[in-house]
Scaffold this active site. Structure first.
Site, short mmCIF file in Angstrom:
data_model
loop_
_atom_site.label_atom_id
_atom_site.label_comp_id
_atom_site.label_asym_id
_atom_site.label_seq_id
_atom_site.Cartn_x
_atom_site.Cartn_y
_atom_site.Cartn_z
N ASP A 42 37.31 39.45 43.96
CA ASP A 42 36.26 40.64 43.61
C ASP A 42 35.09 40.34 43.09
O ASP A 42 34.58 41.03 42.08
CB ASP A 42 37.36 41.41 42.38
N HIS A 71 38.05 45.60 49.27
CA HIS A 71 36.46 45.22 49.55
C HIS A 71 35.75 46.28 49.61
O HIS A 71 35.78 47.28 50.49
CB HIS A 71 36.30 44.45 50.85
P1 GDP Z 1 35.43 42.03 46.90
O1 GDP Z 1 36.82 42.16 46.90
O2 GDP Z 1 34.81 40.60 46.59
O3 GDP Z 1 34.64 42.74 47.98
O4 GDP Z 1 34.81 42.80 45.73
P2 GDP Z 1 35.42 44.49 45.23
O5 GDP Z 1 34.99 45.39 45.97
O6 GDP Z 1 36.98 44.21 44.57
O7 GDP Z 1 34.67 44.43 43.57
C1 GDP Z 1 33.36 44.31 43.48
C2 GDP Z 1 33.05 45.55 42.64
O8 GDP Z 1 31.37 45.49 42.50
C3 GDP Z 1 32.69 46.82 43.75
O9 GDP Z 1 32.79 48.05 43.14
C4 GDP Z 1 31.22 46.60 44.32
O10 GDP Z 1 30.58 48.03 44.71
C5 GDP Z 1 30.51 46.06 43.00
N1 GDP Z 1 29.16 45.43 43.15
C6 GDP Z 1 29.22 44.40 44.10
N2 GDP Z 1 27.97 43.83 43.77
C7 GDP Z 1 27.50 44.46 42.77
C8 GDP Z 1 26.18 44.18 41.70
O11 GDP Z 1 25.39 43.35 41.97
N3 GDP Z 1 26.27 45.08 40.66
C9 GDP Z 1 27.05 45.94 40.44
N4 GDP Z 1 26.93 46.83 39.41
N5 GDP Z 1 28.05 46.12 41.20
C10 GDP Z 1 28.29 45.47 42.18
P1 IMO Z 2 39.87 40.43 47.12
O1 IMO Z 2 39.91 39.99 48.49
C1 IMO Z 2 41.89 39.80 43.28
C2 IMO Z 2 45.88 38.27 43.23
C3 IMO Z 2 46.81 39.14 42.73
C4 IMO Z 2 47.90 38.35 42.19
C5 IMO Z 2 47.73 36.96 43.21
C6 IMO Z 2 48.98 36.92 44.21
O2 IMO Z 2 39.48 41.91 46.98
O3 IMO Z 2 39.03 39.72 46.14
P2 IMO Z 2 49.30 38.48 46.33
O4 IMO Z 2 49.57 40.18 46.27
O5 IMO Z 2 48.19 38.17 47.14
O6 IMO Z 2 50.80 38.03 46.56
O7 IMO Z 2 49.05 38.33 44.61
O8 IMO Z 2 46.59 37.30 43.80
N1 IMO Z 2 45.12 38.93 44.33
C7 IMO Z 2 43.73 39.40 44.14
N2 IMO Z 2 43.03 39.31 43.09
N3 IMO Z 2 41.15 39.99 44.35
C8 IMO Z 2 41.85 40.13 45.35
O9 IMO Z 2 41.31 40.15 46.76
C9 IMO Z 2 43.17 39.69 45.44
N4 IMO Z 2 44.44 39.40 46.18
C10 IMO Z 2 45.31 39.05 45.58
O10 IMO Z 2 46.39 40.16 41.66
O11 IMO Z 2 47.29 37.63 40.78
MG MG Z 3 38.34 43.20 45.72
#
Ligand code: GDP
Ligand code: IMO
Ligand code: MG
Length: 536
Positions: A42, A71
């Site tokens: 994340d 994502h």
């Molecule tokens: P990922 O799983 O790595 O793709 O990340 P996620 O989408 O789960 O979570 C990242 C969150 O941060 C999303 O809501 C993005 O829109 C947001 N985001 C990414 N870069 C930035 C940033 O530089 N600033 C802020 N405020 N939000 C960001």
């Molecule tokens: P992105 O790609 C954050 C975590 C779950 C749990 C552990 C195992 O968005 O960064 P699973 O369902 O994979 O067997 O869960 O991994 N987990 C994540 N945490 N971001 C993710 O994906 C995750 N995918 C799995 O919360 O602790």
């Molecule tokens: Mg994510």
């Protein structure tokens, strides 16, 4: 017109960034870029996969994990979250090929739902290709994942409940199915029956209360609202076969030998490997057993796409700017509010509950839990997949030093805007172990010992007390910053410290100051001098 100008400027600054960095070498030789996360997921992979597809890639491949990922990115101002399809999908109509690789745990429903969602937004999916040997995720995998977590008590992992572990377990146990099986109904029926034999036997032995739980789980919309449940408490294999064959028909035109395709494109097209989860959640390198079931490292990404690690020309690693988050269970030494925070986040708290219970908490709260909640709320740190509050803590260089072993040492820092207004920013540079004597190979770890590089054993991490360096924060908004020179001195000072302390091989390359694609600073080669250790 202004928007077009903005886009042109962004493309121009990316080109300059690459040219500045590599000169001609990039356009001629650098053809595979990987983006992976160096923390617990994340960190903003979605934003950067979307951005680099726009600016550079011809092919994007998701090659590990499954729809446990979430994502997020902004395309033409609209927020889109993808769980299974690659984040290059919005550029399908520009000829970009998006691939779901053979390493992925593939749940057909998740893919079909996302394809339909993208089509409903007026986007196209014509160039999507899905590996014929992607690991087929079946309804009983989701059931087993959820049952396992319910019965795990303290050993709970806090999985996303998407069936990832049982799907990969079947693969390793050599009884898994692959996507191509759904295109051959008789073979599919035979393999499915064999693969489900033990789970069906287990289900038929359940008493009435066990059957009730199974029914409840199987009634979830993600499991087609009970379609696969039989009133005798087992799963309805014929219903699974019929639905999966229907999905197979829908997906047939996308199913392809993507490993072969990608290898054929090496050196000829710009290939972007999209990481999922994060290095600290990797089955091979993370805080095992509190991990996911695939290898989230650049090597894992390459393998899951049918490539070799040595095919990667440039590896970006993403971290959040000066804080980090973790969803689910497992050690997290720098968590604000420690175990109290973990238990709050992992026991059913929701954003709405936090909004009500912590309405007056501020990012400068003296109480650590309240400060953590305030940063989580400001950063919108709630799971894109499960909506769970993400446990929030300070940036941990001890874990980062370990993650940099992945080789992803061109660093993208995201979310720096979130810490604007925080008066004191803490960076963890070491741990003090405060547990019982612990045999660690030939060595005995003793209380009081200082640890500089992450030991991934939860038996150790659980007893590690973080040692912090504290920095004054900054107040001025950085959302409009376009160059490193626009960043406040106090922020640059922390960056400099991190790159001196973490690993001299790592360099900050991109800084993100907002979720939108244009809220991005490319760090020029000259700017790097700002972060280099001072000459003594
Ligand atoms: P990922 O799983 O790595 O793709 O990340 P996620 O989408 O789960 O979570 C990242 C969150 O941060 C999303 O809501 C993005 O829109 C947001 N985001 C990414 N870069 C930035 C940033 O530089 N600033 C802020 N405020 N939000 C960001
Ligand atoms: P992105 O790609 C954050 C975590 C779950 C749990 C552990 C195992 O968005 O960064 P699973 O369902 O994979 O067997 O869960 O991994 N987990 C994540 N945490 N971001 C993710 O994906 C995750 N995918 C799995 O919360 O602790
Ligand atoms: Mg994510």
């Amino acid at each position: 017109m202004r928007k077009e100008l903005k886009e042109k400027k962004l493309i121009e600054s990316f080109r300059l960034f690459l040219w500045d960095w590599f000169g001609e070498k990039f356009s001629k030789a650098f053809k595979v870029i990987a983006i992976s996360c160096l923390q617990f997921g994340d960190t903003g992979k979605g934003k950067f996969i979307h951005l680099l597809t726009w600016l550079w890639a011809h092919i994007v491949a998701r090659s590990t994990g499954g729809d446990n990922a979430g994502h997020t990115f902004y395309h033409k101002g609209r927020e889109i979250v993808l769980h299974l399809l690659p984040c290059g999908m919005p550029f399908d109509n520009k000829g970009v090929v998006n691939i779901i690789g053979s390493g992925v745990a593939f749940y057909p429903k998740a893919a079909v739902d996302e394809i339909k969602m993208l089509l409903s937004l007026g986007l196209t999916c014509d160039n999507l290709k899905i590996a014929l040997n992607a690991k087929l995720l079946l309804p009983h995998h989701i059931l087993l994942d959820r049952l396992g977590e319910m019965g795990a008590g303290k050993e709970k992992i806090g999985s996303t409940g998407k069936g990832i572990q049982p799907c990969y377990t079947d693969f390793i146990a050599r009884k898994g199915l692959v996507l191509n099986d759904v295109l051959n109904p008789e073979i599919f029926r035979k393999k499915l029956r064999a693969s489900m034999r033990s789970v069906q036997a287990m289900l038929s032995n359940h008493g009435p209360s066990g059957k009730k739980v199974v029914k409840e789980i199987m009634s979830h919309p993600h499991l087609e609202d009970g379609l696969y449940y039989s009133e005798d408490g087992t799963l309805n294999e014929e219903a699974i076969i019929a639905k999966y064959i229907e999905y197979g028909e829908y997906l047939r035109k996308y199913i392809f030998d993507t490993d072969e395709f990608l290898r054929g494109k090496l050196g000829k097209a710009n290939i972007l490997l999209e990481g999922a989860q994060g290095y600290l959640l990797s089955i091979d390198h993370g805080t095992y057993p509190y991990v996911t079931s695939s290898d989230c490292s650049p090597a894992g990404l390459a393998k899951g796409a049918g490539l070799r690690e040595t095919d990667i020309d440039l590896s970006f690693g993403i971290i959040k700017g000066f804080y980090e988050t973790r969803v689910g269970c497992g050690p997290f030494p720098t968590e604000m509010g420690g175990k109290t925070s973990a238990s709050w986040c992992n026991n059913g708290a929701t954003k709405e509950m936090e909004d009500a219970a912590y309405i007056n908490a501020t990012v400068n709260d003296q109480n650590e839990i309240r400060q953590g909640v305030a940063i989580r709320r400001k950063g919108g740190e709630y799971g894109a997949t499960t909506k769970r509050p993400r446990r929030t803590g300070w940036l941990d260089l001890v874990l980062l030093r370990h993650a940099l072993d992945s080789g992803a040492n061109n660093i993208i820092l995201t979310k720096l805007d979130i810490l604007t207004g925080v008066k004191e920013i803490k960076v963890c540079y070491a741990y003090r172990y405060e547990g019982p004597d612990y045999n660690y190979g030939a060595k005995v770890l003793k209380s009081g010992e200082i640890i500089l590089k992450g030991i991934m054993d939860p038996e150790v991490l659980d007893y590690c007390v973080p040692l912090y360096t504290t920095f004054p924060g900054w107040n001025k908004s950085i959302k409009k910053a376009k160059y490193v020179l626009d960043l406040p001195d106090n922020l640059v000072r922390i960056l400099k410290y991190i790159f001196e302390e973490a690993d001299v091989r790592a360099k900050p390359r991109i800084i993100s100051v907002g979720p939108g694609p244009e809220e991005t600073i490319f760090v020029g080669v000259n700017d790097l001098r700002l972060f280099s250790p001072e000459k003594k």
